[in-house]
Design an enzyme around this catalytic site. Structure first.
Site, PDB file in Angstrom:
ATOM      1  N   GLU A  92       0.820  -1.206   0.000  1.00 15.91           N
ATOM      2  CA  GLU A  92       0.000   0.000   0.000  1.00 15.91           C
ATOM      3  C   GLU A  92       0.859   1.264   0.000  1.00 15.91           C
ATOM      4  OE1 GLU A  92      -3.288   2.710   0.492  1.00 15.91           O
ATOM      5  OE2 GLU A  92      -2.898   0.815  -0.521  1.00 15.91           O
ATOM      6  N   HIS A  95       2.719   2.007  -3.279  1.00 18.32           N
ATOM      7  CA  HIS A  95       1.768   2.591  -4.233  1.00 18.32           C
ATOM      8  C   HIS A  95       1.591   4.089  -3.963  1.00 18.32           C
ATOM      9  CE1 HIS A  95      -1.505   2.702  -7.072  1.00 18.32           C
ATOM     10  NE2 HIS A  95      -2.360   3.119  -6.157  1.00 18.32           N
ATOM     11  N   HIS A 157     -11.988   5.604  -8.341  1.00 15.06           N
ATOM     12  CA  HIS A 157     -10.525   5.728  -8.298  1.00 15.06           C
ATOM     13  C   HIS A 157      -9.896   5.023  -9.506  1.00 15.06           C
ATOM     14  CE1 HIS A 157      -6.676   6.456  -6.488  1.00 15.06           C
ATOM     15  NE2 HIS A 157      -6.411   5.173  -6.300  1.00 15.06           N
ATOM     16  N   HIS A 265     -20.907  -7.450 -16.978  1.00 18.56           N
ATOM     17  CA  HIS A 265     -19.544  -7.176 -17.457  1.00 18.56           C
ATOM     18  C   HIS A 265     -19.150  -8.172 -18.548  1.00 18.56           C
ATOM     19  CE1 HIS A 265     -15.352  -6.038 -17.488  1.00 18.56           C
ATOM     20  NE2 HIS A 265     -14.973  -7.244 -17.107  1.00 18.56           N
ATOM     21  N   HIS A 323      -4.943  -8.935 -16.726  1.00 19.58           N
ATOM     22  CA  HIS A 323      -6.237  -8.500 -17.255  1.00 19.58           C
ATOM     23  C   HIS A 323      -6.415  -6.994 -17.031  1.00 19.58           C
ATOM     24  CE1 HIS A 323     -10.190  -9.329 -18.833  1.00 19.58           C
ATOM     25  NE2 HIS A 323     -10.781  -8.744 -17.806  1.00 19.58           N
TER      26      HIS A 323
END
Length: 358
Positions: A92, A95, A157, A265, A323
């Site tokens: 975290e 990032h 986000h 989706h 992906h």
């Protein structure tokens, strides 16, 4: 003999080419880091590290997990199966560090864009808009933590991150020469703009799948739970203002709601494949478009393969990150095609040394 310091010669005449080169390098570095951050952000989400540091901007009140080791151990003892570990805290925080560095890069090239606005062939408005966008993205990064991974916030986000990549790609495309595109293809930009809009809708749906942990809601293909149209709860699945894994009533989200998210989706992907694949196939041999068009076809095939693999192999981390990376690649290539179509029939605005162009 006159020198660069002679009043008769503009003071910034000599260093201007160097500053333009610095500007372009900063733009391409920020563009590359944006792509990396999107993929690393997927890694953060898929390893359940979004709450590895439950406060913001620090980690348990410290600049890094090194100073928070005692707090992390206490949290781990309180929640042995929760999203708490030193490894997740570092994921975290790395990032966040990378995001802060990207912000500094964007500030730097925005300042240069304004200082070089007479030498550059375009306005600094886009650079300024990107600076505002990265600030908004940082705010949603903070809200992702403070709202405890609320699906709407996390999905926003993600979409903002893809929007930032799209804007950075447009900015970088202006600084890269390419073969001229025939003027009659200028009308194709409307179709490409539609394709990009459809792609972003699919990205939002994919983000909704990921943030609601609905990737494995259907374990068979091409049917879902053995049916082409299974039992689904669209109202529960697409209620936006709710917490992670919960309905607005506070009850756990139902399997039918998760199925609705996944099924939507999966099937909307067919629209994206048909539209973008058809455009790429049409332009695969056109000068100035063939490179990105062929790459778009390859990325669509990759997305199909990784999407199916996540189902058959039950969401392996590497394939899931690929992906997400493929989705970012689709944005990158689609925006490049849109830029080049917008320049159809125009002389190149960015000069480069002779060489092979695409």
């Amino acid at each position: 003999m006159r020198t660069a310091s002679d009043p008769a010669i503009p003071q910034d005449a000599a260093p201007a080419p160097r500053r333009i080169l610095t500007y372009r390098r900063l733009v391409f570095l920020a563009w590359f880091l944006t792509l990396d951050l999107i993929m690393f952000g997927a890694f953060v989400r898929l390893t359940d590290s979004g709450l590895g540091c439950p406060d913001w901007p620090g980690c348990y009140g410290h600049f890094s997990p090194l100073g928070a080791s005692e707090s992390i151990q206490q949290a781990l003892q309180a929640m042995p199966y929760g999203p708490v570990s030193a490894f997740q805290a570092w994921i975290e925080m790395i990032h966040r560090y990378a995001g802060a560095f990207l912000g500094l890069l964007i500030i730097a090239f925005t300042v240069l864009a304004w200082r070089l606005r007479r030498q550059l062939s375009h306005s600094p408005a886009l650079s300024t808009a990107i600076l505002g966008l990265v600030c908004l993205q940082g705010a949603f990064g903070a809200w992702t933590v403070t709202h405890r991974l609320m699906p709407l916030v996390v999905t926003t986000h993600l979409v903002l991150g893809m929007s930032l990549l799209a804007a950075m790609t447009w900015l970088a495309a202006r600084e890269k020469a390419h073969d001229p595109v025939p003027a009659p293809l200028a009308s194709g930009r409307r179709w490409m703009a539609l394709g990009l809009a459809v792609l972003f809708l699919q990205l939002a749906l994919g983000g909704w799948v990921s943030t609601n942990y609905a990737a494995l809601a259907c374990m068979d293909f091409p049917t879902c739970h053995g049916a082409w149209v299974p039992a689904m709860d669209f109202q529960g699945g697409f209620t936006l203002l709710r917490g992670l894994g919960k309905q607005t009533s506070g009850d756990l989200i139902s399997q039918d709601a998760l199925t609705a998210i996944h099924w939507t989706h999966r099937n909307f992907a067919l629209v994206v494949l048909a539209l973008l694949g058809g455009l790429a196939w049409r332009w695969r041999r056109v000068p100035g478009l063939r490179g990105p068009a062929r790459l778009l076809l390859a990325l669509l095939a990759l997305q199909l393969a990784t999407g199916l693999t996540t189902i058959f192999f039950q969401w392996p981390l590497l394939i899931a990150v690929m992906h997400n990376g493929g989705a970012a690649g689709l944005v990158l290539v689609s925006v490049t095609l849109l830029w080049r179509l917008a320049q159809a029939g125009k002389p190149p605005s960015c000069k480069r040394p002779p060489g092979r162009l695409e």
